[in-house]
Motif scaffolding. Sequence first.
Motif, PDB file in Angstrom:
ATOM      1  N   LYS A  14       0.177  -1.780  -4.089  1.00  0.00           N
ATOM      2  CA  LYS A  14       1.045  -2.665  -4.878  1.00  0.00           C
ATOM      3  C   LYS A  14       2.521  -2.363  -4.680  1.00  0.00           C
ATOM      4  O   LYS A  14       3.327  -3.285  -4.452  1.00  0.00           O
ATOM      5  CB  LYS A  14       0.668  -2.568  -6.358  1.00  0.00           C
ATOM      6  N   PRO A  15       2.964  -1.098  -4.759  1.00  0.00           N
ATOM      7  CA  PRO A  15       4.398  -0.834  -4.533  1.00  0.00           C
ATOM      8  C   PRO A  15       4.854  -1.225  -3.132  1.00  0.00           C
ATOM      9  O   PRO A  15       5.993  -1.649  -2.954  1.00  0.00           O
ATOM     10  CB  PRO A  15       4.511   0.682  -4.747  1.00  0.00           C
ATOM     11  N   ALA A  16       3.967  -1.097  -2.137  1.00  0.00           N
ATOM     12  CA  ALA A  16       4.336  -1.451  -0.767  1.00  0.00           C
ATOM     13  C   ALA A  16       4.532  -2.945  -0.620  1.00  0.00           C
ATOM     14  O   ALA A  16       5.415  -3.410   0.126  1.00  0.00           O
ATOM     15  CB  ALA A  16       3.257  -0.965   0.199  1.00  0.00           C
ATOM     16  N   VAL A  17       3.735  -3.735  -1.314  1.00  0.00           N
ATOM     17  CA  VAL A  17       3.837  -5.193  -1.225  1.00  0.00           C
ATOM     18  C   VAL A  17       5.108  -5.696  -1.896  1.00  0.00           C
ATOM     19  O   VAL A  17       5.789  -6.601  -1.404  1.00  0.00           O
ATOM     20  CB  VAL A  17       2.590  -5.848  -1.850  1.00  0.00           C
ATOM     21  N   THR A  18       5.459  -5.084  -3.028  1.00  0.00           N
ATOM     22  CA  THR A  18       6.625  -5.559  -3.773  1.00  0.00           C
ATOM     23  C   THR A  18       7.943  -5.197  -3.095  1.00  0.00           C
ATOM     24  O   THR A  18       8.906  -5.957  -3.166  1.00  0.00           O
ATOM     25  CB  THR A  18       6.606  -4.977  -5.192  1.00  0.00           C
TER      26      THR A  18
END
Length: 552
Positions: A14-18
């Motif tokens: 999730k942090p990588a996508v955002t």
Amino acid sequence: MNARALLPSVQDWKPAVTAPGADLLAGLVVALVALPLALGFGISSGLGAAAGLATAVVAGAVAAVFGGSRFQVSGPTGAMTVVLVPIVHQHGASGVLAVGLLAGIVLVALAIAGVGRAVRYMPAPVIEGFTAGIAAVIALQQVPAALGIAHAGGEKVWQSAADAARQFAADPRPAPVVTAAAVAAVVLAGGRFAPRLPFALLAVIAATVAARLPHVDLATIGAIPAGLPTPSLDFLDPGAVGGLLAPALAVAALAALESLLSATAADAMAVGTRHDPDRELLGQGLANIAAPLFGGVPATGAIARTAVNVRSGARTRLAALTHAVVLAAIVFLAAPLVAGIPTAALAGVLLATTVRMVETASLSAIARSSRGDAAIMIVTFAVTVALDLVSAVAVGVGIAVLLALRAVAEEARLRQIPLGRDDPDTAHVGEEHRLLHDRIVAYRLDGPLFFGAAHRFLLELAEVSGVHVVVLRMSHVTVLDTTGALVLRDAVRKLEHRHIVVLMSGLRPEHRRRLATVGALPAGGRAHLFEHTPDAIARARDLVPSLTRRGP
């Protein structure tokens, strides 16, 4: 162990996508740093530069997805190369691929068994000793390439280095030496003043361009296929698996140790993070299962590339995955250019890497801390260079365990205690007190009573004489193993054989059960066991008159 907890989750990404920007940039930087290292370690392992690149791509991607650290970068490493060289000599390239696959299976089994946390018990002198030894071995491996010697004889790396030096002295060629020295100097200087820039790649590019000038004779790494090979199990010979189990266990042990140490170092460099050691073992296991299918050598977490990843601003495991994707693009799009890199230039990169591997401050601190720690570190270093890494770790840990047991055993004490100190009734007549003191002796056993210290107790306790009652205060015994219980049984029986009554106080329930199992409790049974020492001393006073009339 819950198998579901070892698998990747949506939360990992999730942090990588955002916000992927920082991870993409960090992955690019790490790939540029990793390229010459992958080529060099592939060549040093004996399987060639293509094997090193395949390992960095396949193992790097799989470990990034399934590993337990969001910063770990995996691929071929110098420590693994040290272990692989003798396997290549004995079993060939197919043997190395089979060993990698078997080691991967072992790592997966270790992850499921939940043994990843065991690395925290590795003594620091052993770690520093084999790290310095690995650096020395890698440096010796580069001597032939740095001197421009294509074939150097010798089973051990120091023998090959000596043979290369002999051949160079007979027919010196300065160009490879100058190339290796220049590349190493650029990498070291650049890493000190601008660590985020890929000076290793820049130096290798410059050396490759120089090698194409007229009258410059530098060997290159050879052909590299444009792309990864089709997955295959042709290297696996079921009939030879039995003979590969021992080296596979050694490779698995090294992969687990190096990867977990690297992940721990990444946690220290990045604030507020903590890796999952069992999941990290799973990731490394799957990576080592996948890499041989594409012709790659066994892989581990790489501390140097992981450190670059953290310092380049990586936030998630997307950075490590990006590093693998960039290297894959290089394999598919620039294989002919990579094939023109001089081996002397890669030797220079690896020589610089060995210098940066050694933490002189840590070595100095351990050497000053104690003679025992210094001896462990020196022996581990020497065995690493002379024999192999696995033997070095085994010897180093063995010495550390022996020294630790000796230190623990020295903490054990057998102390005589005054009768009146724990006794509330201290108003008895002086003459009577002297009589009781002469006929009753009380001892307090302090610390561990185990195989390392128990026999000293037997000697001290069995020599007690001139008394009728011995009170053993057991409340301060911290550890009691079977050997300690048996030795105590012998001491109690020798005292009772001389008609000396033995009483015990303060026995812990677990210690009481162990003593009962081996028959080490006093002959009087429960009547001679007391919860508190004053009660035991009071019982001893009651026994003294009858024992005195009976005589010795």
